[in-house]
Design an enzyme around this catalytic site. Structure first.
Site, PDB file in Angstrom:
ATOM      1  N   GLY A 151       2.977   9.363  -8.117  1.00  0.00           N
ATOM      2  CA  GLY A 151       2.808   8.081  -8.645  1.00  0.00           C
ATOM      3  C   GLY A 151       1.486   7.633  -8.922  1.00  0.00           C
ATOM      4  O   GLY A 151       0.504   7.971  -8.042  1.00  0.00           O
ATOM      5  N   CYS A 152       1.449   6.590  -9.809  1.00  0.00           N
ATOM      6  CA  CYS A 152      -0.012   6.081  -9.889  1.00  0.00           C
ATOM      7  C   CYS A 152      -0.521   5.048  -9.051  1.00  0.00           C
ATOM      8  O   CYS A 152      -1.608   5.390  -8.530  1.00  0.00           O
ATOM      9  CB  CYS A 152      -0.151   5.260 -11.356  1.00  0.00           C
TER      10      CYS A 152
END
Lengths: 337, 337, 337, 337
Positions: A151-152
């Site tokens: 995930g970012c």
């Protein structure tokens, strides 16, 4: 080295176009397949006009058998659940898969089902798949058939925190991640909340206490460092296209200073081409359109302030995916960048 | 009630034009003087073209005697030190002054000189001047000759924190204020750092550990509540014109919940027209061009997350100044808004 | 004067909230009704959080009989066709209606049906309704039961052009209107094209040759001046919330100069409080959040360059609507501003 | 092929950093020199933090002899007049120079001195230097010692217009170029007019009738096509970092249609890798961070509307410069992109 044939599932969104921009420059990759349930039949450059003249691919419907035959590696930009369902047969068939969704990131099925709802389509693999941060999980990623692209937000939190927990520079209690993201992070599906006039000239926190990247950060930190944290994660939406800045508050062990933190990072990440420990205060502009993660630390009245900057579409998504491909294949990490 | 004649010192910046916009609508105020050292002689509407046709004032050089004669109240938008130097004779002459600078905000001269440098031009008044948050210091402000208009960030931190410290809802240790501001907060003087292409599409922390609003927040909280905090304050620059969002992390006393925090605010600020305790998550857009301060609280894994939103040019500066004038004069708080 | 009771149909969009902001300050108006088909039952301040604490209205379903009874004036922010259908019984019942849609703006039903499609729900009134630019149609608007509030782009083109055509300052052939608008002009309904990451950091022309405001501009100019033009109108989308700048290219009659154009405007619009003929080059920022239309002209190599700036939500929509109400009622034009 | 050693004069601005980003990826170029009068001595990555870890160059003072010895090619990003003064000895010494300034773009000294003021430092070369649009002046550029890199606006106007004038598709009279640019076009020197809060949320025309790119467009069109036009050029400033959209209005010859215009472009630019004749309406976002020029045409009531989109820092400046280097050296046009 022979050219690797790549496919992209769910090729109409922001992470997909960013991936395409990188792969079109990659000397060892040819993109041979791009799929979309809604827009199949259209030229890819109609959905992404910035690709005009750069690709003649047409969007196709996804079919596992055809994809397996056509591709050596498949990047899935599908939403969670749909992604595991689609890539499972590809992994079974032995091709490489880099999955942008959250389906294979977490340590256990229970946490997945608590935070994402529904039954996991491929539960037996959960917890067995390498987490795609080559700076922390290089060995597992090399030669892997399936990689869980991070995930970012987790990338912007785990990269600064993992070395400090491993080397006991900070206390695991009371860590606060105050994160700020550009609007591409919210995806390309039309929603009132991400219309220009709703986001522009405004900043707000969202999903306070309920964002799914919270458990991901805690689980991966624990998986890599063996340390359980009670970290909290609060995201904010910023009126810009791209970029994540995470400002992290932590209490030092034994009076560890910001300078010692910077030194710890420099040693830990030595030789890593995409981690920059910088003297200036990071700004998302300085990492925009790159695969870098910039790190800096400051002492403020006994608290360590750690700042990480990435491009949410670069090191936070599509850049990471290409770096993972390079790691899987044993190529130079910087190919394509 | 007769009309009050108002003057504005340093009328070329962003706080001054915002002040003018409010005062031009105020039923009991006439703006009779606007000064500028650099632009005197020019029509005010040349420096602020949005005022075309709304005022025929010309910018003048500041002279204390003339200002004293012409005005009943003077708003000073001058920089620190210059402001105290200019307004001192006006205060001595008995007219009302609302000072936007930091000169009269702090509790003691020593702290001023540590954080602002140089000698204070009017040291004997320091610590004696009411701090211009009518929600917290109404009695001192009423009839005051001199009011210290608050800093923008301090307003966004003190309003949520003061009631909670007073009523022992949160612990005074370990408070973190992660604040985000629009670019007007950096002023109108040309600087590379605030050029459009430097700020746009970027977010960054700045002045980490060195911002002058840190001591202001701690001193005013202490002055009002009697509680000393070790609060830290970290500002960020956001690509938008105006607005401040402060995300504040605090540990509850005795398991106090976010709902109890909201209730504490509602009671404390009952009847205050500019404090809104809201159920949604505040966004700066919802307070833009207003004098409101929106407050919300959430529980996240044992930490209280307090969120305050203001317009840095509204409740954070020029709105506050007009509210202070209304309080000084004994008028309804909402006149002009 | 007694208070006028106002209703707003279709109160969830950007023009409605702007209208509410103005009406809440209007000394002679009380908003008593706000309707929404989709969101009825919700508090108005839930749909527009910036109205928190400023109104306790709840959105209701529209019913003509109830609206007629509750309101003295109704503002319709409904889409075309839906608007005429809804307001027709209100007009029949004799209350005042100010219609934001295009339903009553054009001169004839045929043009309406060509550009808007479908049958007009109330064809007999088309061409009989005053066009809501009080600067040009004051007599028709005064006491009118129904006013067609102008389109945003047409306002920015008709105000500069009408006096010049009437007074034969420019040739009616070869007029080009190159217009630029902020994104609120595209409405609040979720669409991919107006997501933040699609509009931000980009400018593009749209609806080239097909925008419905082209015929509106030509017909109203003809109606007011008796001159038929072959004007073309090209809109562009600009990454900002609000504002329209129209750059208009016209050939002068008899060597008429830009200075003569400015003089013509000054005379024609003398006494009009919302028209500013300015010496500087207009910027949308200078008219933002106002009801002004700023006008300037320049000579460039034999071509007249006319520049008009308005706020698309102000003079281009909701400001105009309140100005129309003031005109209908015979009040001072500036009430509420 | 051996590596070409490149120097950059005036390396602190926006065109220079963009040039560096491209050259650092160019397989046949090594950047060996970067100069700055004001910041010499500083690491290049301090002035451009996005280059951290990507270059160890230090800014140096410019000295002609040292630059001649160190470099095979020099890019000058200096302002006009200063540029000709600095590069003259380099050209005399026989190294390649690509000059970003206007010093060598125009056809004659008189026009230069009218529009730029002062005496030209190197008048004998004016009018003899190839204009750096390889799509139009390839032969002159190949092997050239000195190339005049085009202005950003002229590129966006000349590329669409030159083929149409050459092939008599449009009339040379009455051409209007309504151009819109991002703020990087205004440079990195601090000015009030380009501060974030001045530009953001605003669009305005500027330099109406007085912009220096007007004569450049007319002269280069005349030089290349033999046709004199009376084209007018009106620039606008848009709240975005980068991108130019030029909307051009022209009258067709003999009823030439937009489709014929598109066909003319397709034939004329066949094989040119950076010209895309597109079916959709160009947006600056689709050419951002690229060297493309997107072109489209539409018929609107007898007028041809031509739309060109470039990145002002890409095809409008630094991309063009690298493309020129590739042309000078006889390399593939796409190297580095």
């Amino acid at each position: 080295m022979s050219i690797v044939r790549a496919g992209i599932l769910g090729a109409t969104g922001y992470t997909a176009v960013e991936l395409l921009k990188i792969l079109l420059r990659h000397p060892l990759v040819e993109v041979v397949l791009a799929t979309s349930r809604q827009d199949h039949g259209k030229p890819l450059s109609e959905v992404h006009p910035l690709l005009a003249g750069r690709t003649s691919l047409q969007l196709e419907n996804f079919e596992a058998a055809a994809a397996t035959k056509a591709c050596d590696v498949v990047f899935s930009c599908l939403p969670h659940a749909a992604s595991a369902t689609s890539v499972q047969p590809l992994v079974d068939a032995g091709i490489h898969v880099i999955d942008f969704s959250a389906d294979y990131r977490l340590n256990d099925v229970a946490t997945y089902e608590t935070w994402y709802g529904g039954e996991h389509p491929d539960p037996t693999r959960v917890g067995q798949v390498p987490y795609g941060l080559p700076e922390l999980f290089a060995d597992e990623i090399t030669n892997a058939k399936l990689v869980a692209n991070p995930g970012c937000f987790p990338t912007s939190a785990i990269l600064p925190l993992a070395p400090l927990l491993l080397h006991e520079q900070i206390q695991p209690q009371g860590i606060i991640v105050d994160a700020k993201t550009g609007v591409t992070g919210a995806g390309r599906t039309p929603k009132q909340a991400t219309l220009f006039p709703e986001c522009n000239e405004s900043i707000a926190a969202y999903a306070v206490g309920t964002h799914r990247h919270g458990p991901e950060i805690r689980q991966i930190l624990s998986r890599r460092t063996g340390v359980d944290t009670d970290l909290i994660f609060i995201p904010h939406l910023v009126p810009m296209d791209r970029g994540i800045l995470s400002t992290i508050y932590a209490r030092p062990m034994r009076g560890v200073s910001a300078e010692q933190v910077m030194e710890c990072w420099r040693e830990f990440y030595e030789g890593q081409p995409f981690i920059r420990v910088v003297d200036h205060l990071p700004a998302t502009k300085f990492t925009s359109d790159t695969n870098y993660c910039d790190l800096a630390a400051r002492d403020v009245e006994g608290t360590l302030v750690l700042i990480a900057s990435i491009d949410n579409l670069g090191k936070g998504a599509s850049g990471a995916a290409v770096q993972n491909l390079n790691q899987v294949m044993g190529w130079d990490a910087t190919l394509g960048f």
